[in-house]
Design a protein around this motif. Structure first.
Motif, short mmCIF file in Angstrom:
data_model
loop_
_atom_site.label_atom_id
_atom_site.label_comp_id
_atom_site.label_asym_id
_atom_site.label_seq_id
_atom_site.Cartn_x
_atom_site.Cartn_y
_atom_site.Cartn_z
N ILE A 75 0.71 -1.05 -0.06
CA ILE A 75 -0.26 0.08 0.19
C ILE A 75 1.11 1.27 0.37
O ILE A 75 0.70 1.86 -1.21
N ASP A 76 1.98 0.98 1.19
CA ASP A 76 2.65 2.21 0.74
C ASP A 76 3.07 2.27 -0.84
O ASP A 76 3.39 3.79 -0.90
N LYS A 77 4.00 1.46 -1.57
CA LYS A 77 4.96 1.05 -2.76
C LYS A 77 3.15 2.49 -3.86
O LYS A 77 3.96 2.79 -4.30
N ALA A 78 2.58 1.29 -3.97
CA ALA A 78 1.81 2.02 -4.36
C ALA A 78 0.80 3.58 -4.27
O ALA A 78 0.76 4.54 -5.13
N ALA A 79 1.00 4.22 -2.65
CA ALA A 79 0.45 5.11 -2.35
C ALA A 79 2.07 6.63 -3.05
O ALA A 79 1.78 7.37 -3.98
N ASP A 80 2.73 5.11 -3.19
CA ASP A 80 4.37 5.87 -3.57
C ASP A 80 4.07 6.39 -5.70
O ASP A 80 4.34 7.19 -5.82
N TYR A 81 3.75 5.19 -6.03
CA TYR A 81 3.43 5.11 -7.37
C TYR A 81 2.39 5.75 -7.82
O TYR A 81 2.49 7.10 -8.91
N SER A 82 1.10 6.48 -6.66
CA SER A 82 -0.36 7.36 -6.95
C SER A 82 0.39 8.72 -7.08
O SER A 82 -0.13 9.01 -8.26
N GLN A 83 1.64 8.88 -6.49
CA GLN A 83 2.17 10.23 -6.56
C GLN A 83 3.82 10.37 -7.82
O GLN A 83 3.93 11.30 -8.06
N GLY A 84 3.68 9.67 -8.49
CA GLY A 84 4.70 9.80 -9.26
C GLY A 84 6.30 9.07 -8.76
O GLY A 84 7.12 10.21 -9.55
N LEU A 85 6.10 8.87 -7.38
CA LEU A 85 7.03 8.57 -6.96
C LEU A 85 8.43 7.47 -7.29
O LEU A 85 9.40 7.28 -7.27
N VAL A 86 7.83 6.34 -8.19
CA VAL A 86 8.01 5.27 -8.14
C VAL A 86 7.55 5.21 -9.75
O VAL A 86 6.09 5.16 -9.87
N ASP A 87 8.37 4.45 -10.79
CA ASP A 87 7.53 3.97 -12.16
C ASP A 87 7.13 2.67 -12.16
O ASP A 87 7.07 2.21 -11.40
N ILE A 88 6.28 2.23 -13.43
CA ILE A 88 5.75 1.36 -13.30
C ILE A 88 6.39 0.15 -13.12
O ILE A 88 5.70 -1.09 -12.77
N ASP A 89 7.93 0.47 -13.78
CA ASP A 89 8.56 -0.34 -14.15
C ASP A 89 9.57 -1.07 -12.10
O ASP A 89 9.18 -2.39 -12.17
N GLY A 90 10.00 -0.47 -12.01
CA GLY A 90 10.02 -0.61 -10.76
C GLY A 90 9.17 -0.84 -9.47
O GLY A 90 9.00 -1.85 -8.59
#
Length: 576
Positions: free
Chosen positions: A27-42
């Motif tokens: 959930i924390d990683k998904a929240a980072d992804y939704s905020q653009g802090l992590v790209d899709i491949d990562g």
């Protein structure tokens, strides 16, 4: 083994917590992804890694641990139940004769089977409801304390309130459960009593009366069970209220922490996934506690038998008796049946100043009015009770100083009504000497004239005789008893009203067999039918626990004013 099982239980709880952390990180990683802090491949790479670990830990490792845990626990549980089963049976088997006289068979069987069966419940509760839940509570509180102390404190208070209320309610069920168990034992005793006396019910046509009495016992049991069950009705309502109130407070404090920026959504997810896993375990804990208490009540009833002390015990370093001649001496024997309920001054002496010497190969007959103490003399010879004073010896060996097992094995008996095991004819005969060869057993069968009877049976010697030998006639049961006594091949033979229940023709046949059996043996005969003991070397007349006459049949039958002559004249006149 128990320590290994507990460590495996801890490992299982740790693996079950693994997915809580997975959800938090996802959930924390998904929240980072939704905020653009992590790209899709990562994000996908992280997802696949986490899921791989999940399958490895919860799938392979968890499944393996569960397999080993159940396998080891089954071995441990089986051994404990087996040990208790054998030790309790052995203990009761070796308790004094008096204990068995005062106990009801159905009740004893009920306590034994219920108690042994509930050992499994006790162990299951400890392993699956207590140990696992304890680890789950400790891990849940530890994890939540790390992230949010306030929420952990609320959870701790909820757990204490939940468990305390459950224990209080459960403990209130002990008394009604004991009452239900007592009523169940009475019911089962009645079932055993009726089935063992089914002929009496049929002969007198009392099926409806018997059913009515059984129904009243069943109704008493129903009332006791309802009192026991109704207490549980408070349980669910109180527990649900505590869980609801505690959860509401945890929601408030955890989300206020999120508002203040102290907790992430992933952390809140971890907290409540731990709580949702813990709540069912709390119910499981109290369910286990209730089951534990119920099982403990039943097991305690079984363990009460271990507190029963033997009234007749072997002296320290008691030796085995050695019987060669079979000489028996009763010297100044006094005996009173032990009755705890009566004051000592009100207890009547059953045997008084009893003196009797029986020589090698002598045939002694004990006769006299009913209740005079004839059968008691035999029980004292077997040391089923300890005498008050005096001494009983066999070949100069005091029976109170030798092992009871060897004493009992030194004599054989043909009782008035042989009580046979619900097994084969062969088994019942061989029971007297399990090491006997087939040839010796067949010799005993032919001696007792059972061979022709057995030859007519479809299953021959493997025929089941039924409970207490009900499938055999009185004469057939006596012949089995005679064959058994011959196979035992003891120097001392006891004939306790061995032919009194038989018809005249069968009695004559059995009497001939008994006369052959008595050859070369010291024999004590108990008889009411005096015609069966006319050939005895010495007839001992007992009245009110004392020897009042001794002599041969000829001497006593011609003795004016004697008790034996009066009994003889009554029987010869047609009265029994």
């Amino acid at each position: 083994l128990a320590i290994i099982i507990i460590l495996i239980a801890l490992a299982l709880e740790l693996t079950s917590f693994f997915d809580n952390f997975i959800f938090k990180f996802l959930i924390d990683k998904a929240a980072d992804y939704s905020q653009g802090l992590v790209d899709i491949d990562g994000f996908i790479s992280f997802l696949l890694t986490i899921l791989g670990l999940f399958v490895l830990v919860r799938g392979f490792m968890g499944a393996g641990l569960w397999y080993v845990r159940i396998k080891l626990f089954n071995r441990l549980e089986g051994k404990i139940m087996n040990d208790i089963e054998k030790s309790s049976f052995w203990h009761v088997l070796n308790l004094s004769y008096r204990y068995h006289l005062n106990k009801k068979t159905g009740s004893m069987i009920s306590q034994f089977t219920r108690g042994v069966g509930k050992i499994e419940g006790l162990l299951d509760s400890i392993m699956f409801n207590f140990i696992g839940v304890f680890f789950r509570i400790v891990l849940s509180l530890g994890v939540i304390v790390y992230f949010d102390f306030t929420t952990a404190l609320v959870l701790f208070i909820m757990i204490i309130a939940f468990i305390t209320s459950g224990i209080i309610i459960t403990n209130k069920q002990k008394k009604p459960q004991n009452e239900a168990n007592y009523r169940e034992d009475i019911l089962k005793q009645n079932i055993s009593d009726v089935y063992m006396n089914i002929e009496t019910v049929k002969y007198f046509g009392k099926e409806k009366r018997t059913q009515s009495y059984f129904a009243s016992l069943s109704n008493y049991l129903k009332s006791a069970r309802l009192k026991f069950w109704d207490i549980f009705s408070y349980y669910i309502g109180i527990q649900s209220f505590i869980i609801t109130l505690g959860t509401a407070f945890m929601f408030y404090f955890s989300f206020m922490g999120f508002v203040r920026g102290e907790l992430t959504l992933g952390t809140i997810t971890l907290i409540f996934s731990a709580v949702w896993k813990l709540v069912p375990q709390l119910f499981n804990f109290l369910h286990g506690y209730r089951h534990f208490i119920r099982c403990n009540v039943d097991v305690s009833a079984l363990f009460e038998t271990f507190k029963e002390k033997n009234e007749v015990v072997d002296v320290p370093n008691a030796k085995k008796i050695k019987v060669s001649d079979g000489k028996i001496d009763f010297e100044n024997v006094y005996f009173t049946y032990p009755v705890n309920e009566q004051p000592q001054k009100n207890q009547r002496k059953v045997i008084k100043d009893f003196n009797l010497k029986i020589k090698k190969n002598q045939k002694i007959a004990l006769v006299g009015p009913s209740g005079g103490g004839k059968t008691t003399v035999i029980k004292l010879l077997y040391r089923l009770f300890d005498i008050d004073q005096g001494q009983i010896s066999i070949d100069g060996q005091d029976v109170s100083t030798v092992t009871q097992e060897s004493l009992h094995n030194s004599m054989s008996v043909v009782p008035q009504e042989p009580l046979l095991f619900d097994n084969t004819i062969w088994f019942n005969i061989a029971y007297a000497n399990p090491q006997a060869s087939n040839r010796a057993i067949w010799k005993a069968i032919k001696f007792a004239q059972l061979d022709k009877f057995i030859a007519r049976l479809p299953k021959k010697e493997k025929t089941i005789v039924g409970e207490r030998g009900v499938k055999l006639s009185g004469g057939e049961k006596q012949r089995v008893s005679i064959a058994r006594a011959l196979l035992a091949d003891k120097k001392i033979l006891i004939l306790d009203e061995a032919t009194s229940a038989l018809d005249s023709e069968t009695e004559r046949e059995i009497q001939n067999d008994l006369e052959k059996l008595m050859k070369g043996r010291t024999t004590i005969m108990i008889a009411h039918r005096l015609s069966t003991i006319m050939k005895a070397d010495i007839i001992v007349v007992i009245q009110n626990g004392k020897i009042v006459e001794t002599g041969t049949h000829k001497d006593l039958a011609n003795k004016r004013g004697g008790l034996y002559k009066r009994l003889w004249d009554l029987q010869m006149g047609g009265e029994l």
